[in-house]
Enzyme design. Structure first.
Site, PDB file in Angstrom:
ATOM      1  N   GLU A 157       6.639   4.619  -5.879  1.00 18.91           N
ATOM      2  CA  GLU A 157       6.558   5.795  -5.030  1.00 18.91           C
ATOM      3  C   GLU A 157       5.733   6.897  -5.697  1.00 18.91           C
ATOM      4  OE1 GLU A 157      10.370   7.074  -3.532  1.00 18.91           O
ATOM      5  OE2 GLU A 157      11.179   5.059  -3.774  1.00 18.91           O
ATOM      6  N   ALA A 158       4.825   7.462  -4.934  1.00 18.87           N
ATOM      7  CA  ALA A 158       3.899   8.472  -5.465  1.00 18.87           C
ATOM      8  C   ALA A 158       4.631   9.692  -6.016  1.00 18.87           C
ATOM      9  CB  ALA A 158       2.912   8.899  -4.375  1.00 18.87           C
TER      10      ALA A 158
END
Length: 405
Positions: A157-158
């Site tokens: 996840e960014a």
């Protein structure tokens, strides 16, 4: 009015009086015996209570809880941490949790990354403490990144990646003041290095970035100024020469076997060859089997020793202290233990040991290993039946000899 014993006797004939007196005597003896048993049981209970409070017992109990907590953490990090806190294995504060994630063996690196990437206040505090455990002083940015990215597996996840890389950049700049004008420079350049690593070493990327392109893409990131060109060249050459080693958590059956071991640690193992050399091996005890590895991080064992029908005993060895060995009992002539070891090509083949001799680092460590192995030894009823038949036949032969003689 309640009758006394003498009153009762007066109502009976002489013979009945003798019978009753004998019954009373037996009753008195039985009650005395019961009192003695009760006293002995109370003594046993006290001994058990004292035994549970011994350092050895507490150590074994703690090892069990640690192993359970590790298994829970690897499957669900939050539940694992909660279990370890509830059982007083770690304290419920960010520093202690970070120490656990940083130092505890056999934790799943993906689980560590997932836990550190959460945005809860506690997780963010643990992330900062975890990053602070890394020693980045006087390390080049590429070496610091290698160290950091090996301690966990970067989540996908960014937002999680952003939080973790920001914490890294802050820590690096604190350890190396003056290298960059601000933490944003370190943050941007770190991402550029990660991207460069992917571009240079991912087979699906056909067009590999050149050194000139890498320098160009990082112009003006140091508070509006360019970074020293030699710094960027050194970073490029380092990544091109050696890609980042990304930790991988295997999902094979063998790896899953060792999520919750009964005991693990280093032992010296005596070889089965002609010269009986000693080699340091990492042993894992789990599911009635003893596995040994060259290094703890190895996925495949160098050998597997099923504990079925084996026994363990303490032995004295003139070359090594704190020794014990596994052996097959009551066989008459020495028999090969049914075990497997890796050959020169890594394939598991039948071992050639009649005994397995190990040396521990200390007397308490030896005692712990022997206690754990004994608990994991299993018996094959058929084997016991055959052994009993052999003993019976041997005894019958001896008796026949005596009769004949």
């Amino acid at each position: 009015m309640k009758m006394t014993d003498d009153d009762i006797l007066l109502t009976l004939s002489s013979s009945d009086q003798e019978i009753l007196r004998e019954i009373w005597k037996k009753k008195s003896e039985l009650l005395a015996h019961l009192e003695k048993l009760k006293s002995e049981l109370e003594d046993v209970d006290r001994e058990l209570d004292n035994l549970e409070g011994t350092p050895e017992s507490k150590a074994m109990s703690r090892e069990k809880k640690e192993a359970t907590g590790r298994k829970k953490f690897n499957s669900d990090p939050k539940k694992g941490i909660a279990y370890l806190v509830e059982n007083d294995i770690i304290q419920n504060n960010p520093k202690r949790i970070a120490d656990f994630l940083f130092t505890f063996p056999a934790l799943n690196k993906t689980a560590i990354g997932d836990y550190l990437g959460e945005k809860d206040e506690m997780n963010l505090s643990v992330l900062n403490e975890f990053v602070n455990l890394h020693k980045f002083t006087d390390l080049g940015l590429d070496l610091a990144l290698r160290q950091f990215l090996w301690s966990f597996r970067l989540p996908g996840e960014a937002q999680k990646i952003d939080r973790m890389m920001e914490a890294f950049a802050t820590r690096y700049c604190t350890c190396n003041p003056g290298v960059f004008n601000n933490t944003d420079t370190c943050y941007v350049l770190s991402f550029a290095i990660i991207m460069l690593n992917t571009s240079l070493h991912n087979p699906s990327v056909k067009e590999k970035p050149t050194i000139d392109r890498f320098i160009s893409m990082n112009r003006g990131i140091n508070d509006g100024k360019d970074l020293p060109e030699q710094l960027l060249i050194d970073l490029y050459d380092s990544i091109k020469k050696e890609p980042f080693k990304i930790p991988e958590d295997g999902d094979s059956d063998m790896v899953l076997t060792f999520i919750n071991p009964e005991k693990e640690g280093w032992l010296l193992k005596q070889g089965g060859g002609r010269y009986k050399t000693w080699k340091k091996r990492y042993f894992v005890l789990e599911e009635n089997c003893l596995y040994y590895f060259e290094k703890p991080q190895d996925k495949e064992p160098k050998g597997i020793i099923p504990l079925e029908n084996l026994q363990i005993r303490q032995v004295e060895d003139p070359r090594k202290p704190h020794c014990f060995e596994l052996y097959i009992p009551d066989t008459g002539t020495p028999k090969m233990i049914k075990a497997a070891k890796a050959d020169s090509e890594g394939k598991l083949v039948q071992g050639k040991h009649t005994t397995y001799r190990m040396s521990a680092s200390s007397e308490p460590e030896k005692d712990q290993w022997m206690q754990c192995v004994r608990k994991n030894v299993s018996d094959d009823p058929y084997y016991d039946m055959i052994a009993a038949r052999k003993r019976k036949a041997s005894m019958r032969g001896t008796q026949d000899f005596k009769v004949t003689a």
